[in-house]
Design a protein around this motif. Sequence first.
Motif, PDB file in Angstrom:
ATOM      1  N   TRP A 229       0.825  -1.200   0.000  1.00 43.05           N
ATOM      2  CA  TRP A 229       0.000   0.000   0.000  1.00 43.05           C
ATOM      3  C   TRP A 229       0.863   1.255   0.000  1.00 43.05           C
ATOM      4  O   TRP A 229       1.994   1.259   0.502  1.00 43.05           O
ATOM      5  CB  TRP A 229      -0.935  -0.005   1.214  1.00 43.05           C
ATOM      6  CG  TRP A 229      -2.202  -0.767   0.951  1.00 43.05           C
ATOM      7  CD1 TRP A 229      -3.392  -0.256   0.537  1.00 43.05           C
ATOM      8  CD2 TRP A 229      -2.400  -2.174   1.041  1.00 43.05           C
ATOM      9  NE1 TRP A 229      -4.324  -1.260   0.364  1.00 43.05           N
ATOM     10  CE2 TRP A 229      -3.746  -2.452   0.673  1.00 43.05           C
ATOM     11  CE3 TRP A 229      -1.579  -3.245   1.405  1.00 43.05           C
ATOM     12  CZ2 TRP A 229      -4.269  -3.731   0.661  1.00 43.05           C
ATOM     13  CZ3 TRP A 229      -2.099  -4.528   1.390  1.00 43.05           C
ATOM     14  CH2 TRP A 229      -3.428  -4.757   1.017  1.00 43.05           C
ATOM     15  N   SER A 230       0.324   2.313  -0.566  1.00 47.70           N
ATOM     16  CA  SER A 230       1.071   3.558  -0.735  1.00 47.70           C
ATOM     17  C   SER A 230       1.110   4.417   0.519  1.00 47.70           C
ATOM     18  O   SER A 230       1.800   5.443   0.544  1.00 47.70           O
ATOM     19  CB  SER A 230       0.463   4.376  -1.880  1.00 47.70           C
ATOM     20  OG  SER A 230       0.529   3.654  -3.097  1.00 47.70           O
ATOM     21  N   ASN A 233       4.182   6.343   2.255  1.00 47.09           N
ATOM     22  CA  ASN A 233       5.186   6.276   1.181  1.00 47.09           C
ATOM     23  C   ASN A 233       5.877   4.905   1.101  1.00 47.09           C
ATOM     24  O   ASN A 233       7.020   4.806   0.617  1.00 47.09           O
ATOM     25  CB  ASN A 233       6.246   7.367   1.353  1.00 47.09           C
ATOM     26  CG  ASN A 233       5.677   8.747   1.154  1.00 47.09           C
ATOM     27  OD1 ASN A 233       4.943   8.990   0.200  1.00 47.09           O
ATOM     28  ND2 ASN A 233       6.005   9.659   2.053  1.00 47.09           N
ATOM     29  N   VAL A 235       5.368   2.321  -0.820  1.00 50.11           N
ATOM     30  CA  VAL A 235       5.687   1.904  -2.188  1.00 50.11           C
ATOM     31  C   VAL A 235       6.979   2.560  -2.657  1.00 50.11           C
ATOM     32  O   VAL A 235       7.838   1.917  -3.272  1.00 50.11           O
ATOM     33  CB  VAL A 235       4.525   2.247  -3.150  1.00 50.11           C
ATOM     34  CG1 VAL A 235       4.976   2.105  -4.602  1.00 50.11           C
ATOM     35  CG2 VAL A 235       3.332   1.332  -2.891  1.00 50.11           C
ATOM     36  N   LYS A 236       7.131   3.837  -2.351  1.00 48.32           N
ATOM     37  CA  LYS A 236       8.340   4.552  -2.785  1.00 48.32           C
ATOM     38  C   LYS A 236       9.587   3.987  -2.122  1.00 48.32           C
ATOM     39  O   LYS A 236      10.648   3.891  -2.743  1.00 48.32           O
ATOM     40  CB  LYS A 236       8.189   6.039  -2.480  1.00 48.32           C
ATOM     41  CG  LYS A 236       7.111   6.729  -3.310  1.00 48.32           C
ATOM     42  CD  LYS A 236       7.004   8.203  -2.964  1.00 48.32           C
ATOM     43  CE  LYS A 236       5.913   8.879  -3.793  1.00 48.32           C
ATOM     44  NZ  LYS A 236       5.756  10.316  -3.436  1.00 48.32           N
ATOM     45  N   HIS A 252       0.634  -0.701 -10.744  1.00 44.54           N
ATOM     46  CA  HIS A 252       0.738   0.490  -9.898  1.00 44.54           C
ATOM     47  C   HIS A 252      -0.556   1.297  -9.971  1.00 44.54           C
ATOM     48  O   HIS A 252      -1.072   1.576 -11.058  1.00 44.54           O
ATOM     49  CB  HIS A 252       1.908   1.377 -10.342  1.00 44.54           C
ATOM     50  CG  HIS A 252       1.956   2.704  -9.639  1.00 44.54           C
ATOM     51  ND1 HIS A 252       2.236   2.810  -8.299  1.00 44.54           N
ATOM     52  CD2 HIS A 252       1.730   3.953 -10.104  1.00 44.54           C
ATOM     53  CE1 HIS A 252       2.185   4.094  -7.955  1.00 44.54           C
ATOM     54  NE2 HIS A 252       1.882   4.801  -9.023  1.00 44.54           N
ATOM     55  N   GLU A 254      -2.836   4.509  -7.458  1.00 48.87           N
ATOM     56  CA  GLU A 254      -2.604   5.517  -6.429  1.00 48.87           C
ATOM     57  C   GLU A 254      -2.629   4.903  -5.035  1.00 48.87           C
ATOM     58  O   GLU A 254      -1.977   5.409  -4.118  1.00 48.87           O
ATOM     59  CB  GLU A 254      -3.669   6.623  -6.519  1.00 48.87           C
ATOM     60  CG  GLU A 254      -3.538   7.490  -7.763  1.00 48.87           C
ATOM     61  CD  GLU A 254      -4.521   8.645  -7.749  1.00 48.87           C
ATOM     62  OE1 GLU A 254      -5.268   8.772  -6.747  1.00 48.87           O
ATOM     63  OE2 GLU A 254      -4.534   9.418  -8.722  1.00 48.87           O
ATOM     64  N   GLU A 255      -3.388   3.811  -4.863  1.00 44.19           N
ATOM     65  CA  GLU A 255      -3.540   3.208  -3.535  1.00 44.19           C
ATOM     66  C   GLU A 255      -2.475   2.150  -3.233  1.00 44.19           C
ATOM     67  O   GLU A 255      -2.119   1.941  -2.069  1.00 44.19           O
ATOM     68  CB  GLU A 255      -4.919   2.546  -3.394  1.00 44.19           C
ATOM     69  CG  GLU A 255      -6.094   3.507  -3.350  1.00 44.19           C
ATOM     70  CD  GLU A 255      -6.453   4.030  -4.740  1.00 44.19           C
ATOM     71  OE1 GLU A 255      -6.132   3.308  -5.727  1.00 44.19           O
ATOM     72  OE2 GLU A 255      -7.015   5.130  -4.839  1.00 44.19           O
ATOM     73  N   TYR A 256      -1.963   1.466  -4.251  1.00 48.94           N
ATOM     74  CA  TYR A 256      -1.028   0.377  -3.991  1.00 48.94           C
ATOM     75  C   TYR A 256      -0.229   0.041  -5.245  1.00 48.94           C
ATOM     76  O   TYR A 256      -0.531   0.502  -6.353  1.00 48.94           O
ATOM     77  CB  TYR A 256      -1.785  -0.877  -3.532  1.00 48.94           C
ATOM     78  CG  TYR A 256      -2.717  -1.446  -4.585  1.00 48.94           C
ATOM     79  CD1 TYR A 256      -2.244  -2.316  -5.575  1.00 48.94           C
ATOM     80  CD2 TYR A 256      -4.069  -1.095  -4.617  1.00 48.94           C
ATOM     81  CE1 TYR A 256      -3.088  -2.827  -6.548  1.00 48.94           C
ATOM     82  CE2 TYR A 256      -4.921  -1.600  -5.589  1.00 48.94           C
ATOM     83  CZ  TYR A 256      -4.420  -2.459  -6.546  1.00 48.94           C
ATOM     84  OH  TYR A 256      -5.250  -2.949  -7.528  1.00 48.94           O
ATOM     85  N   SER A 257       0.781  -0.793  -5.042  1.00 45.48           N
ATOM     86  CA  SER A 257       1.536  -1.397  -6.141  1.00 45.48           C
ATOM     87  C   SER A 257       1.675  -2.881  -5.850  1.00 45.48           C
ATOM     88  O   SER A 257       1.644  -3.303  -4.684  1.00 45.48           O
ATOM     89  CB  SER A 257       2.925  -0.772  -6.272  1.00 45.48           C
ATOM     90  OG  SER A 257       2.878   0.474  -6.928  1.00 45.48           O
TER      91      SER A 257
END
Length: 310
Positions: A229-230, A233, A235-236, A252, A254-257
Amino acid sequence: MKNDLVRKYLWILDTLYRTGGITFAELSRRWERSAANESKGPLTRRTFINCKEAIQFNFQIDIACDSSDGYKYYIKDIADLRDDTIRQWVLNGFAITNMIQENRQLRDRILMEEVPSGTHFLVPIIQAMQNDLRVTLTYQTFYQDEPFEVTVEPYCVKAFRQRWYVLARDVSHDKLKVYALDRIRKVETTTETFSLPATFDARSYFEDYFGVIVQPEESDLETVRVKVWSERNEVKYIRTLPLHHSQQEEEHTEEYSIFSYRLHPSVDFYQELLKHGDLVEVLSPQWVREEMIAYIVEMGKRYGLQKEDK
């Protein structure tokens, strides 16, 4: 090689690497101001040429001169140097040490992570590797009350989570095992030689695993898909510092990758995923997901979220 010569070689390499190319005159001026120059002696052209030849011989790094760019000296084939993790590690370590020496007033503001005891065994083990000599370890595991002796053939050393490990063949059991250096009590180099198998490749040996636990009989090579989940941060963080070299970002939003990993799932890998808490979910394969669930259930019991099985 004497320490002062090694320091000079590393300083020259680090300076050429960071500048991308420099004239001899500028290199000489920087050497006069460098903390690595303890004798405060000049860097003559003859000394530089000798260092250049010694660097090529000892480190297999060529230094060339570009006459079309103001006669600047530079590291030839720098891409190979960037891909060489050991030489990068040595250069980066030297650069940091040299910077701290040159900025002593910042010493208390540069905080480094401590490495557990055992690193002093690196030198005799690496020397034994270099000369293909067996070593006898006095080793203390976490599972036994008393240390024991084992004679091994050191194949390679590996750093993982601030600890050093040696992969070696246990002579008496004819089996490759991993030994943590911080659990070694004594190292004795023998006069018995061994031959490293021509087919052995250290990087390939650990390639399909996370960490230092290599047990092919415990699991198959799997493609593990993980949802991250994003929030916060996360995911980053995982995108910029991959958990494993096989990491691929398949999806990918906005909510997760969704990331995938090609490896043998092990305890080390599960622990790494658990470090990310509620922001990570194993999607597949199902048996790996169930392993993660089992860990999470046990954690719940520890915190009293559910009753212990009777």
